[in-house]
Design a protein around this motif. Structure first.
Motif, PDB file in Angstrom:
ATOM      1  N   ASN A   1       0.817  -1.195   0.000  1.00 56.38           N
ATOM      2  CA  ASN A   1       0.000   0.000   0.000  1.00 56.38           C
ATOM      3  C   ASN A   1       0.859   1.257   0.000  1.00 56.38           C
ATOM      4  N   LEU A   2       1.973   1.234   0.711  1.00 59.12           N
ATOM      5  CA  LEU A   2       2.846   2.413   0.742  1.00 59.12           C
ATOM      6  C   LEU A   2       3.413   2.697  -0.646  1.00 59.12           C
ATOM      7  N   PHE A   3       3.819   1.654  -1.351  1.00 61.04           N
ATOM      8  CA  PHE A   3       4.357   1.824  -2.692  1.00 61.04           C
ATOM      9  C   PHE A   3       3.264   2.264  -3.667  1.00 61.04           C
ATOM     10  N   VAL A   4       2.107   1.634  -3.562  1.00 61.09           N
ATOM     11  CA  VAL A   4       0.983   1.967  -4.440  1.00 61.09           C
ATOM     12  C   VAL A   4       0.557   3.415  -4.228  1.00 61.09           C
ATOM     13  N   ASN A   5       0.479   3.847  -2.975  1.00 58.96           N
ATOM     14  CA  ASN A   5       0.098   5.243  -2.708  1.00 58.96           C
ATOM     15  C   ASN A   5       1.128   6.220  -3.272  1.00 58.96           C
ATOM     16  N   ALA A   6       2.409   5.873  -3.179  1.00 60.37           N
ATOM     17  CA  ALA A   6       3.443   6.748  -3.739  1.00 60.37           C
ATOM     18  C   ALA A   6       3.221   6.922  -5.239  1.00 60.37           C
ATOM     19  N   ILE A   7       2.872   5.832  -5.918  1.00 56.64           N
ATOM     20  CA  ILE A   7       2.594   5.903  -7.352  1.00 56.64           C
ATOM     21  C   ILE A   7       1.289   6.657  -7.600  1.00 56.64           C
ATOM     22  N   LYS A   8       0.277   6.301  -6.841  1.00 61.00           N
ATOM     23  CA  LYS A   8      -1.067   6.859  -7.028  1.00 61.00           C
ATOM     24  C   LYS A   8      -1.105   8.378  -6.887  1.00 61.00           C
ATOM     25  N   PHE A   9      -0.318   8.910  -5.972  1.00 58.44           N
ATOM     26  CA  PHE A   9      -0.370  10.348  -5.698  1.00 58.44           C
ATOM     27  C   PHE A   9       0.830  11.118  -6.256  1.00 58.44           C
ATOM     28  N   SER A  10       1.533  10.483  -7.199  1.00 56.59           N
ATOM     29  CA  SER A  10       2.609  11.171  -7.913  1.00 56.59           C
ATOM     30  C   SER A  10       2.110  11.551  -9.301  1.00 56.59           C
ATOM     31  N   LYS A  11       2.640  12.616  -9.797  1.00 56.41           N
ATOM     32  CA  LYS A  11       2.290  13.054 -11.144  1.00 56.41           C
ATOM     33  C   LYS A  11       3.072  12.216 -12.159  1.00 56.41           C
ATOM     34  N   PRO A  12       2.579  12.137 -13.385  1.00 56.39           N
ATOM     35  CA  PRO A  12       3.359  11.440 -14.416  1.00 56.39           C
ATOM     36  C   PRO A  12       4.780  12.019 -14.465  1.00 56.39           C
ATOM     37  N   GLN A  13       5.743  11.154 -14.631  1.00 61.29           N
ATOM     38  CA  GLN A  13       7.164  11.520 -14.631  1.00 61.29           C
ATOM     39  C   GLN A  13       7.660  11.945 -13.250  1.00 61.29           C
ATOM     40  N   GLY A  14       6.883  11.661 -12.205  1.00 62.29           N
ATOM     41  CA  GLY A  14       7.309  11.983 -10.851  1.00 62.29           C
ATOM     42  C   GLY A  14       8.430  11.062 -10.394  1.00 62.29           C
ATOM     43  N   MET A  15       8.996  11.359  -9.250  1.00 61.07           N
ATOM     44  CA  MET A  15      10.109  10.581  -8.708  1.00 61.07           C
ATOM     45  C   MET A  15       9.666   9.898  -7.415  1.00 61.07           C
ATOM     46  N   ILE A  16       9.936   8.601  -7.321  1.00 63.43           N
ATOM     47  CA  ILE A  16       9.679   7.831  -6.104  1.00 63.43           C
ATOM     48  C   ILE A  16      10.991   7.173  -5.709  1.00 63.43           C
ATOM     49  N   THR A  17      11.366   7.336  -4.453  1.00 66.27           N
ATOM     50  CA  THR A  17      12.599   6.752  -3.946  1.00 66.27           C
ATOM     51  C   THR A  17      12.257   5.775  -2.832  1.00 66.27           C
ATOM     52  N   ILE A  18      12.806   4.575  -2.916  1.00 68.12           N
ATOM     53  CA  ILE A  18      12.621   3.567  -1.877  1.00 68.12           C
ATOM     54  C   ILE A  18      14.000   3.241  -1.329  1.00 68.12           C
ATOM     55  N   THR A  19      14.155   3.414  -0.025  1.00 69.93           N
ATOM     56  CA  THR A  19      15.435   3.190   0.638  1.00 69.93           C
ATOM     57  C   THR A  19      15.266   2.134   1.717  1.00 69.93           C
ATOM     58  N   LEU A  20      16.206   1.213   1.776  1.00 69.35           N
ATOM     59  CA  LEU A  20      16.218   0.182   2.815  1.00 69.35           C
ATOM     60  C   LEU A  20      17.512   0.315   3.590  1.00 69.35           C
ATOM     61  N   GLN A  21      17.380   0.438   4.912  1.00 63.50           N
ATOM     62  CA  GLN A  21      18.550   0.504   5.782  1.00 63.50           C
ATOM     63  C   GLN A  21      18.401  -0.585   6.828  1.00 63.50           C
ATOM     64  N   LYS A  22      19.465  -1.318   7.069  1.00 67.44           N
ATOM     65  CA  LYS A  22      19.373  -2.434   8.000  1.00 67.44           C
ATOM     66  C   LYS A  22      20.644  -2.499   8.835  1.00 67.44           C
ATOM     67  N   ASP A  23      20.441  -2.776  10.115  1.00 65.13           N
ATOM     68  CA  ASP A  23      21.579  -3.083  10.971  1.00 65.13           C
ATOM     69  C   ASP A  23      21.318  -4.453  11.589  1.00 65.13           C
ATOM     70  N   ASN A  24      22.037  -4.811  12.630  1.00 63.47           N
ATOM     71  CA  ASN A  24      21.877  -6.139  13.233  1.00 63.47           C
ATOM     72  C   ASN A  24      20.540  -6.340  13.925  1.00 63.47           C
ATOM     73  N   VAL A  25      19.861  -5.252  14.232  1.00 61.69           N
ATOM     74  CA  VAL A  25      18.630  -5.347  15.018  1.00 61.69           C
ATOM     75  C   VAL A  25      17.407  -4.801  14.270  1.00 61.69           C
ATOM     76  N   HIS A  26      17.558  -3.703  13.583  1.00 59.75           N
ATOM     77  CA  HIS A  26      16.417  -2.996  12.997  1.00 59.75           C
ATOM     78  C   HIS A  26      16.500  -2.886  11.470  1.00 59.75           C
ATOM     79  N   THR A  27      15.345  -2.735  10.885  1.00 61.54           N
ATOM     80  CA  THR A  27      15.236  -2.464   9.455  1.00 61.54           C
ATOM     81  C   THR A  27      14.375  -1.223   9.281  1.00 61.54           C
TER      82      THR A  27
END
Length: 98
Positions: A1-27
């Motif tokens: 849903n988070l990804f779909v909403n980013a697409i849904k509420f972006s204008k054509p040619q908009g920019m969506i960035t997805i970042t993943l950060q992980k350590d030994n305990v948290h993501t």
């Protein structure tokens, strides 16, 4: 849903960035767009089921209005958090910490 909403509420040619950060305990997953954004009032209501209201996307896409509520509950069930920041007409940032 988070990804779909980013697409849904972006204008054509908009920019969506997805970042993943992980350590030994948290993501951390960050979904950020430069779409239509949300007002402060809307941002304060997005997780309240009693205030659920579907809004049309930039291409007329229809939703149910309960997706973010469900996301927050599922993430909380896994001892995580979901937070948003947004600026109207500038974009939205969703941050998941698990």
């Amino acid at each position: 849903n988070l990804f779909v909403n980013a697409i849904k509420f972006s204008k054509p040619q908009g920019m969506i960035t997805i970042t993943l950060q992980k350590d030994n305990v948290h993501t951390q997953i960050i979904v950020e767009d430069n779409g239509v954004g949300m007002s402060e009032a809307k941002l304060n209501e997005i997780f309240k089921l009693s205030k659920a209201k579907s809004e049309f996307g930039t291409e007329g896409e229809k939703g149910t209005g309960i997706g973010l509520y469900i996301c927050k509950k599922l993430i909380a069930h896994h001892n995580g958090t979901l937070n948003f920041s947004s600026v109207l007409n500038k974009g939205t940032k969703a941050v998941v910490n698990i």
